[in-house]
Scaffold this motif. Sequence first.
Motif, PDB file in Angstrom:
ATOM      1  N   ASP A   1      -9.125  -1.679  -7.526  1.00 51.47           N
ATOM      2  CA  ASP A   1      -8.567  -2.269  -6.305  1.00 51.47           C
ATOM      3  C   ASP A   1      -7.658  -3.421  -6.716  1.00 51.47           C
ATOM      4  O   ASP A   1      -8.119  -4.519  -7.006  1.00 51.47           O
ATOM      5  CB  ASP A   1      -9.688  -2.764  -5.387  1.00 51.47           C
ATOM      6  CG  ASP A   1      -9.165  -3.319  -4.071  1.00 51.47           C
ATOM      7  OD1 ASP A   1      -7.942  -3.582  -3.943  1.00 51.47           O
ATOM      8  OD2 ASP A   1      -9.990  -3.513  -3.155  1.00 51.47           O
TER       9      ASP A   1
ATOM     10  N   ILE B   1      -0.542   1.711  -3.469  1.00 51.97           N
ATOM     11  CA  ILE B   1      -1.861   2.341  -3.472  1.00 51.97           C
ATOM     12  C   ILE B   1      -1.661   3.854  -3.469  1.00 51.97           C
ATOM     13  O   ILE B   1      -2.251   4.566  -4.265  1.00 51.97           O
ATOM     14  CB  ILE B   1      -2.706   1.902  -2.249  1.00 51.97           C
ATOM     15  CG1 ILE B   1      -2.898   0.381  -2.239  1.00 51.97           C
ATOM     16  CG2 ILE B   1      -4.044   2.642  -2.224  1.00 51.97           C
ATOM     17  CD1 ILE B   1      -3.537  -0.192  -3.485  1.00 51.97           C
TER      18      ILE B   1
ATOM     19  N   ASP C   1       1.555   4.327  -8.792  1.00 55.13           N
ATOM     20  CA  ASP C   1       0.607   4.267  -7.684  1.00 55.13           C
ATOM     21  C   ASP C   1      -0.765   4.708  -8.167  1.00 55.13           C
ATOM     22  O   ASP C   1      -0.959   5.006  -9.338  1.00 55.13           O
ATOM     23  CB  ASP C   1       1.093   5.057  -6.466  1.00 55.13           C
ATOM     24  CG  ASP C   1       0.936   6.564  -6.571  1.00 55.13           C
ATOM     25  OD1 ASP C   1       0.666   7.097  -7.676  1.00 55.13           O
ATOM     26  OD2 ASP C   1       1.086   7.246  -5.534  1.00 55.13           O
ATOM     27  N   ARG C   2      -1.699   4.753  -7.244  1.00 56.99           N
ATOM     28  CA  ARG C   2      -3.081   5.148  -7.502  1.00 56.99           C
ATOM     29  C   ARG C   2      -3.721   4.401  -8.683  1.00 56.99           C
ATOM     30  O   ARG C   2      -4.271   5.024  -9.597  1.00 56.99           O
ATOM     31  CB  ARG C   2      -3.182   6.655  -7.693  1.00 56.99           C
ATOM     32  CG  ARG C   2      -2.729   7.407  -6.457  1.00 56.99           C
ATOM     33  CD  ARG C   2      -2.915   8.891  -6.627  1.00 56.99           C
ATOM     34  NE  ARG C   2      -2.377   9.581  -5.443  1.00 56.99           N
ATOM     35  CZ  ARG C   2      -2.195  10.867  -5.372  1.00 56.99           C
ATOM     36  NH1 ARG C   2      -2.508  11.656  -6.383  1.00 56.99           N
ATOM     37  NH2 ARG C   2      -1.714  11.403  -4.267  1.00 56.99           N
TER      38      ARG C   2
ATOM     39  N   PRO D   1       0.801  -1.238   0.000  1.00 60.55           N
ATOM     40  CA  PRO D   1       0.000   0.000   0.000  1.00 60.55           C
ATOM     41  C   PRO D   1       0.829   1.282   0.000  1.00 60.55           C
ATOM     42  O   PRO D   1       0.539   2.208  -0.754  1.00 60.55           O
ATOM     43  CB  PRO D   1      -0.861  -0.113   1.250  1.00 60.55           C
ATOM     44  CG  PRO D   1      -0.252  -1.177   2.081  1.00 60.55           C
ATOM     45  CD  PRO D   1       0.544  -2.055   1.177  1.00 60.55           C
TER      46      PRO D   1
END
Length: 138
Positions: free
Chosen positions: A112, A88, A107-108, A60
């Motif tokens: 999910d 994440i 990232d991002r 994450p």
Amino acid sequence: MIEIRIECRSISKGEGKGPVLSTKDPISFLGTVDPETGNIIDPNHELHGKCIKDSILIFPYGKGSTVGSYVLYQLKKNGCAPSGMINIDSEPIVAVGAIISDIPLVDRPNVDIFKVIVEGDEVIVNGSEGYLEITGSK
């Protein structure tokens, strides 16, 4: 053959490919990863005993000391770094470490990834263009 393409934000340029090693636990590279071997040495970490070398490491976000950036650099110099990383939400310690070590980082993701990608999937991380591709499954 591309099975799934996921758009992300680009953090560190380059492209890496490999099998996924995934954890929902944050990683503090200082004290969690052995820079000589790439093994996760923290007995309290979900990945304890596994090696991040040549993997696409999904976690994450990073945590801990700013020295973690240099641990990533040591991993790269020792030939034990991941081929690419996916967060994440990346933070400065991991971002700087990836950039100075030429490890592709995004990232991002727009999905999910913990529901879409499973450990052992073959993934390409394209940090230059900001996406990842699942190219094969276990």
